[in-house]
Structure formats: structure tokens, C-alpha cells
Design a protein around this motif. Structure first.
Motif, PDB file in Angstrom:
ATOM      1  N   CYS A  64      33.534  61.514 -42.150  1.00  0.00           N
ATOM      2  CA  CYS A  64      33.584  60.712 -42.174  1.00  0.00           C
ATOM      3  C   CYS A  64      32.310  60.669 -42.854  1.00  0.00           C
ATOM      4  CB  CYS A  64      33.109  60.498 -40.150  1.00  0.00           C
ATOM      5  SG  CYS A  64      33.027  58.170 -40.389  1.00  0.00           S
TER       6      CYS A  64
ATOM      7  N   THR B 135      36.416  54.397 -38.910  1.00  0.00           N
ATOM      8  CA  THR B 135      37.665  55.858 -39.057  1.00  0.00           C
ATOM      9  C   THR B 135      38.560  56.377 -37.748  1.00  0.00           C
ATOM     10  OG1 THR B 135      35.210  57.340 -38.839  1.00  0.00           O
ATOM     11  CG2 THR B 135      36.276  56.595 -41.473  1.00  0.00           C
TER      12      THR B 135
ATOM     13  N   HIS C 182      35.523  58.383 -32.588  1.00  0.00           N
ATOM     14  CA  HIS C 182      34.237  59.730 -32.451  1.00  0.00           C
ATOM     15  C   HIS C 182      34.597  60.334 -31.299  1.00  0.00           C
ATOM     16  CE1 HIS C 182      32.581  60.014 -36.705  1.00  0.00           C
ATOM     17  NE2 HIS C 182      32.302  58.408 -36.686  1.00  0.00           N
TER      18      HIS C 182
ATOM     19  N   CYS D  29      32.721  54.706 -34.991  1.00  0.00           N
ATOM     20  CA  CYS D  29      31.087  54.072 -35.821  1.00  0.00           C
ATOM     21  C   CYS D  29      31.216  53.179 -37.113  1.00  0.00           C
ATOM     22  CB  CYS D  29      30.584  55.324 -36.299  1.00  0.00           C
ATOM     23  SG  CYS D  29      31.860  55.788 -38.166  1.00  0.00           S
TER      24      CYS D  29
ATOM     25  N   CYS E 282      29.664  58.539 -41.307  1.00  0.00           N
ATOM     26  CA  CYS E 282      28.527  58.672 -40.857  1.00  0.00           C
ATOM     27  C   CYS E 282      27.626  59.217 -40.959  1.00  0.00           C
ATOM     28  CB  CYS E 282      29.116  57.877 -39.923  1.00  0.00           C
ATOM     29  SG  CYS E 282      29.555  58.899 -38.520  1.00  0.00           S
TER      30      CYS E 282
HETATM   31 ZN   LIG Z   1      31.452  58.037 -38.402  1.00  0.00          ZN
END
Ligand SMILES: [Zn+2]
Length: 421
Positions: free
Chosen positions: A312, A256, A259, A252, A314
Motif C-alpha cells: 500500500c 485500499t 489494514h 488509510c 501509505c
Molecule cells: Zn495503506
């Protein structure tokens, strides 16, 4: 022209399921998949029967470990075993949309379902948005990548330029004339395009219009990413998948890790036994995509990674794969311990005197011996290095210090010279 917001938003509701909702969802998908596959795939039936695995006893996600893993290498042989790709498919070849061929050689079937390869949510997470003009530089010939990445772009409302690989000058010409905003290809080719454009005297930020790049197929460093992003003033994110199952994970905006896609159940397993490992432990990525047409249950990809469940920024709740730290086949098991090149590199990078290193494994008289060669001038910290090495890698090598430039230019980080009778 104002730029689109590529940093916010989530494509699918399934990306924000919490841990227990996700487990519930995966359990339902797996139950359905296992019984369907057992019924319609001859190969799955054989595998389950051989392992004495009964579909009706599959009650928890952890029951999946009772099915032996399927090594990607095995597909080459299995697919040659008869019709329907050796019984791996649950329908006839003529009912599919396409069949590709990847190196191996391995055939990659594609069914007619929407978003068959499952990349749409990943492309959205990487920053593609409706109205983008996207140039695909992957091959369209026999291998799936080119066509595989068309569908997510169509779903997101983008236009595609099916450029294919090579012809750097015309690629740049197209990018300029059509004001291409998106790139799909390998990271190294994107860097190559940037360098070529600069050589031609183009200003990448003014003469080109690149805002987002989806890259895959190669490892790259964070240094290279920021170099490319700075040159083009764009976002570069990566996806991870295989030609057998399609999308497995994607980055994303927050970088990180990858996903994990909601279209598959992913385990990290011991490469020999297939037993799932704990979160954070490095092991082989084993994937079961919820694909009833080509049910590759517990496909061991040969790639090594680990699982990270920290939240995360996001807003997606999906667990993430850390980086792909290596391949099972470049990893040596020495005296029963797995030695991963990236782990050794972590130790070595803390000693700035060490310019290069290599591990050589031999087994005179059947016993593993490990030599650690380092290139360094005036190295004084032998004891400290051996101590750290032993602490992190759990083994004690024989240390050999070489003058800089002694190792050949091209070396494998771990050279396995063991002989097996
Ligand atoms: Zn993320």
C-alpha cells in the motif's frame, strides 16, 4: 485557518514491520496468549482439552488451525455458564473497568489497560490529529461504541463531544458553534446530517468545519463516500471491529481496504470447518486479539472478506482485509457451493438490461434447486448469462425473466426456502 496534514504519517512502529517480522511478533504474542488463557480461563481449558490441543505443541502460526473456531453466537450461551462470564474471562468482573451489553445479548468486558480496544493507530490512519474537536454520535448507553471511541481520541490529543445519537438539530448546532473538525458515527447518519444542514440553508463547507470522519457499523458505497467527502470537503474513512474484541482493521488515506491491526491475528476461514483459506479467497473473518483478560481465541465474526497482501502506498506493511462482502448467515450453500450475494451482483452488473434480480433456493425431494429471477424488458442474452453465471458461481440456475416491477420492493438477494426435516 490552515488545515492539518491528515494524509501522511504512521502512529506505531509495528505497522511497518515486514512480513517475517510480523509473523515472528504474532507467534510470540499467540504463544503467550495461548498458555496464559489455558491456565486462567476455564472455558479455554475446556475447549483445548476437548480438541486435544496442547499449548506446548504450538510452534507455527499454522498450528492455530487445530483449535476449533468459536462462533460469535456461542458467546450468548457460554457467558451464561457461571462466574467470570462462564469462564471466558481470566479475572473477576470487579477487576475490570466496565462491562457493556450488546445485542445478542452478549456482555462485552473492558479491562483497565491503556488503549484496551486498540483503535488509536486506526484513528490516526483515518486522519485524526492532535487538536481536533471530535463529535461522537454513537450510543454511550450500555453498548460500548461511544466510550470505546473516546480513548483513541484522548490518546491522539483530541477533544471529544459525547453527543450520542439523535437530536440532529442540536448536533448541527454544536458542530457549527464549536467548530467541530471530526465526526465519529455511522456513514448513514453523517449523510443525514449533511442533508439536514442543507435543508436548513447551511453551507457545509463554510458554515461547518468538518475535516475528518471515522465511520463504522454499516456498509456504504464509494459513491456515497465521495458524495459525503465532497459535501463537507472532508476525509471519510472506516474502521472494522466488533464489540467483543475492539479494532480489527482500518482504512488509510489510500482506501485500499482495511489494514489489519497489530493487536490481533486474523485468519480467513471456511465458515463450516474453520480451515484457513488462501489469500484472496472469500471466507469468514476469524480473529484472535492478543487480549489476556478476555481471550476469545479464534472468534468467528460472521463477516465475510478476503486478504490482500499487495503493498500500500501509505507505507504500512500490514496485510489488508478487502471490503466486508457479506455475512455468513446471508450466504447460502447450494449444492455444496457457497453462493455469495456480492458474487452474483458482480455477474448481474455486467448486464445493464437487468434491473433487479433474486435467487430462490428450494429443495423438493431433498435436492437443491436454484431459480434466478431477473427483471428485464426484452432480455435476449439468456445463454450468455447462464454461461457467465456458471463460470463465476459454478452452478447453473433455472432462469426466469420477469417484467420490470414484478419482484416485491423488499427482497433478500438469496431467498432460502429449503425445508429441513
Ligand atoms: Zn495503506
Amino acid at each position: 485557518m490552515t488545515r492539518k496534514d491528515r494524509t501522511e504519517g504512521i502512529y506505531s512502529r509495528r505497522e511497518v514491520l515486514d512480513g517475517s517480522e510480523r509473523n515472528q511478533y504474532s507467534l510470540i504474542q499467540l504463544k503467550e496468549l495461548l498458555s496464559y488463557a489455558y491456565r486462567y480461563s476455564e472455558d479455554v481449558k475446556k475447549r483445548f482439552d476437548r480438541a486435544q490441543f496442547h499449548v506446548d505443541k504450538f510452534k507455527n502460526l499454522s498450528d492455530l488451525k487445530h483449535i476449533p473456531i468459536l462462533k460469535k453466537k456461542e458467546l450468548i450461551f457460554l457467558q451464561s455458564m457461571g462466574p467470570r462470564l462462564g469462564g471466558l474471562l481470566t479475572k473477576d468482573l470487579g477487576e475490570l473497568r466496565r462491562v457493556f451489553l450488546s445485542p445478542g445479548p452478549i456482555f462485552d468486558p473492558e479491562d483497565r489497560a491503556d488503549d484496551y480496544w486498540g483503535w488509536t493507530e486506526g484513528f490516526y490512519a483515518c486522519g485524526f490529529r492532535s487538536g481536533d474537536v471530535a463529535q461522537i454520535t454513537f450510543n454511550y448507553h450500555l453498548a460500548p461504541a461511544g466510550l470505546m471511541f473516546e480513548e483513541p481520541l484522548k490518546n491522539l490529543g483530541c477533544a471529544v463531544i459525547p453527543a450520542g445519537p439523535g437530536n440532529t438539530n442540536s448536533q448541527l448546532d454544536i458542530m457549527q458553534k464549536l467548530r467541530v473538525t471530526g465526526y465519529i458515527g455511522t456513514p448513514s447518519y453523517l449523510l443525514h446530517l449533511a442533508q439536514k444542514a442543507e435543508e436548513m440553508g447551511l453551507n457545509l463547507r463554510k458554515d461547518l468545519f468538518m475535516e475528518v470522519a471515522f465511520v463504522t457499523g454499516e456498509k456504504f458505497s464509494e459513491k456515497m463516500r465521495s458524495q459525503v467527502e465532497k459535501k463537507f470537503d472532508c476525509i471519510m474513512r472506516q474502521g472494522y471491529g466488533t464489540a467483543d474484541v475492539g479494532c480489527i482493521g482500518y482504512e488509510c488515506f489510500h482506501k485500499t481496504g482495511l489494514h489489519i491491526s497489530n493487536r490481533a491475528f486474523v485468519e480467513i476461514c471456511h465458515p463450516d470447518t474453520g480451515i484457513p483459506l488462501k489469500d484472496g479467497e472469500v471466507g469468514e473473518i476469524v480473529v484472535t486479539a492478543f487480549n489476556k483478560t478476555y481471550p476469545l481465541i479464534r472468534l468467528a465474526t460472521g463477516d465475510l472478506s478476503y486478504i490482500d497482501r499487495a503493498p500500500c502506498a501509505c507505507g504500512r506493511f500490514t496485510p489488508r482485509l478487502g471490503t466486508i462482502v457479506g455475512r455468513v448467515d446471508t450466504t447460502a450453500r447450494i449444492k455444496g457451493m457457497f453462493v455469495y450475494p456480492h458474487q452474483v451482483e458482480q455477474v448481474m452488473s455486467t448486464y445493464e438490461e437487468i434491473k433487479r434480480w433474486q435467487i430462490v433456493v428450494t429443495n423438493p425431494e431433498g435436492i437443491d434447486e436454484m431459480e434466478l429471477y431477473i427483471e428485464a424488458s426484452n432480455f435476449k442474452r439468456q445463454d450468455e448469462l447462464l454461461h457467465t453465471f456458471r463460470e463465476k458461481i459454478k452452478l447453473r440456475p433455472e432462469l426466469k425473466i420477469l417484467a420490470p416491477g414484478s419482484l416485491p420492493p423488499q427482497i433478500r438477494p438469496i431467498e432460502d426456502k429449503r425445508k429441513w426435516d
